[in-house]
Motif scaffolding. Structure first.
Motif, short mmCIF file in Angstrom:
data_model
loop_
_atom_site.label_atom_id
_atom_site.label_comp_id
_atom_site.label_asym_id
_atom_site.label_seq_id
_atom_site.Cartn_x
_atom_site.Cartn_y
_atom_site.Cartn_z
N TYR A 36 1.04 -1.32 0.19
CA TYR A 36 -0.05 0.00 0.42
C TYR A 36 0.70 0.98 0.25
O TYR A 36 0.79 2.05 -0.86
CB TYR A 36 -0.68 -0.14 1.04
N GLN A 37 2.19 1.56 0.24
CA GLN A 37 3.13 1.89 0.56
C GLN A 37 3.52 2.69 -0.41
O GLN A 37 3.42 3.83 -1.22
CB GLN A 37 4.48 2.00 1.39
N VAL A 38 3.59 1.45 -1.29
CA VAL A 38 4.27 1.76 -3.26
C VAL A 38 2.70 2.52 -3.95
O VAL A 38 3.17 3.58 -4.22
CB VAL A 38 4.23 0.73 -4.23
N LYS A 39 1.68 2.30 -3.72
CA LYS A 39 0.59 3.04 -3.90
C LYS A 39 0.70 4.37 -3.77
O LYS A 39 0.12 5.22 -4.69
CB LYS A 39 -0.46 2.10 -3.93
N ILE A 40 0.52 4.70 -2.62
CA ILE A 40 0.32 5.98 -1.93
C ILE A 40 1.91 7.06 -2.72
O ILE A 40 1.55 7.73 -2.98
CB ILE A 40 0.66 6.55 -0.10
N MET A 41 2.52 5.98 -2.51
CA MET A 41 3.83 7.35 -2.84
C MET A 41 4.37 7.37 -4.59
O MET A 41 4.44 8.13 -5.21
CB MET A 41 5.66 6.21 -2.69
N ALA B 62 11.30 4.99 -5.73
CA ALA B 62 11.83 4.93 -3.94
C ALA B 62 10.22 3.60 -4.47
O ALA B 62 10.54 3.08 -3.88
CB ALA B 62 11.24 5.09 -3.34
N ALA B 63 9.22 4.08 -5.20
CA ALA B 63 8.26 3.62 -5.00
C ALA B 63 8.61 2.17 -6.26
O ALA B 63 7.87 0.56 -6.25
CB ALA B 63 7.01 3.86 -5.85
N HIS B 64 8.89 2.47 -7.45
CA HIS B 64 9.82 1.51 -8.42
C HIS B 64 10.00 -0.06 -7.66
O HIS B 64 10.32 -0.65 -8.09
CB HIS B 64 10.53 2.02 -9.60
N MET C 85 10.69 -0.40 -4.29
CA MET C 85 9.74 -1.54 -3.18
C MET C 85 9.35 -2.06 -3.89
O MET C 85 9.00 -3.47 -3.88
CB MET C 85 9.15 -0.37 -2.44
N ALA C 86 8.41 -1.71 -5.19
CA ALA C 86 7.83 -2.28 -5.82
C ALA C 86 8.62 -3.86 -6.47
O ALA C 86 7.62 -4.96 -6.56
CB ALA C 86 6.41 -2.00 -7.13
N ARG C 87 9.58 -3.82 -7.19
CA ARG C 87 10.38 -4.32 -8.00
C ARG C 87 10.86 -5.26 -6.94
O ARG C 87 10.31 -6.54 -6.85
CB ARG C 87 11.75 -4.33 -8.53
N GLY C 88 10.90 -5.38 -5.94
CA GLY C 88 11.53 -6.19 -4.57
C GLY C 88 10.40 -7.17 -3.07
O GLY C 88 10.71 -8.48 -3.75
N LYS C 89 9.07 -6.57 -4.50
CA LYS C 89 8.03 -6.79 -2.94
C LYS C 89 7.18 -7.92 -4.18
O LYS C 89 7.05 -8.79 -3.69
CB LYS C 89 7.40 -5.56 -2.16
N LEU C 90 7.29 -7.10 -5.32
CA LEU C 90 5.81 -7.72 -6.35
C LEU C 90 6.72 -8.21 -7.32
O LEU C 90 6.10 -8.52 -8.03
CB LEU C 90 4.59 -7.03 -5.98
N GLY C 91 8.12 -7.87 -7.84
CA GLY C 91 8.22 -8.53 -8.88
C GLY C 91 7.82 -7.47 -9.63
O GLY C 91 7.28 -6.80 -9.72
N PRO C 92 8.83 -7.49 -10.90
CA PRO C 92 9.33 -6.41 -11.93
C PRO C 92 7.80 -6.64 -12.16
O PRO C 92 7.87 -6.11 -13.77
CB PRO C 92 10.67 -6.77 -12.25
N SER D 149 5.10 -7.67 -12.23
CA SER D 149 2.87 -7.04 -11.36
C SER D 149 2.78 -6.40 -11.55
O SER D 149 3.66 -4.91 -12.60
CB SER D 149 3.69 -6.61 -10.16
N ARG D 150 1.63 -5.71 -12.33
CA ARG D 150 0.60 -4.49 -13.04
C ARG D 150 2.02 -3.18 -12.35
O ARG D 150 1.24 -2.37 -12.81
CB ARG D 150 -0.55 -5.13 -12.71
N LEU D 151 1.20 -3.27 -10.58
CA LEU D 151 1.87 -1.86 -10.09
C LEU D 151 3.11 -1.28 -10.70
O LEU D 151 3.33 -0.11 -10.65
CB LEU D 151 1.33 -2.38 -8.55
#
Length: 99
Positions: free
Chosen positions: A45-50, A72-74, A76-83, A85-87
């Motif tokens: 959710y932090q990724v979405k807000i950032m 920063a969001a990118h 975190m998204a790469r690390g947590k969701l994978g490159p 992922s839609r987000l």
């Protein structure tokens, strides 16, 4: 109200303010949501807000600050969701636009 629900409400309210043209109001609500989400550690959710903070900052003409939030969001998204992922792809597109 639980903290997660409060964060969701702040985020939604911030994006509603953005859509109505109140960029300063949006910025304030999103910054507050980000501060609170960091305290409880909801990283996705932090990724979405950032990302949305980046959008508001970009609309305000502050591309440097927008780029910082997108980066920063990118990361975190790469690390947590994978490159793939839609987000992660959405944030990557936003980052490319201001880079």
């Amino acid at each position: 109200m639980c903290r997660a629900k409060r964060i969701i409400n702040l985020h939604r309210s911030g994006m509603a303010a953005c859509q109505s043209g109140d960029l300063d109001g949006a910025l304030g609500k999103l910054k507050q949501a980000l501060e609170e989400v960091r305290q409880i550690g909801l990283e996705c959710y932090q990724v979405k807000i950032m990302n949305n903070l980046g959008i508001v900052l970009e609309l305000k003409g502050d591309c440097r600050a927008a780029r910082e939030h997108y980066r920063a969001a990118h990361g975190m998204a790469r690390g947590k969701l994978g490159p793939n992922s839609r987000l992660c792809q959405v944030v990557g597109t936003n980052l490319a636009r201001v880079s």
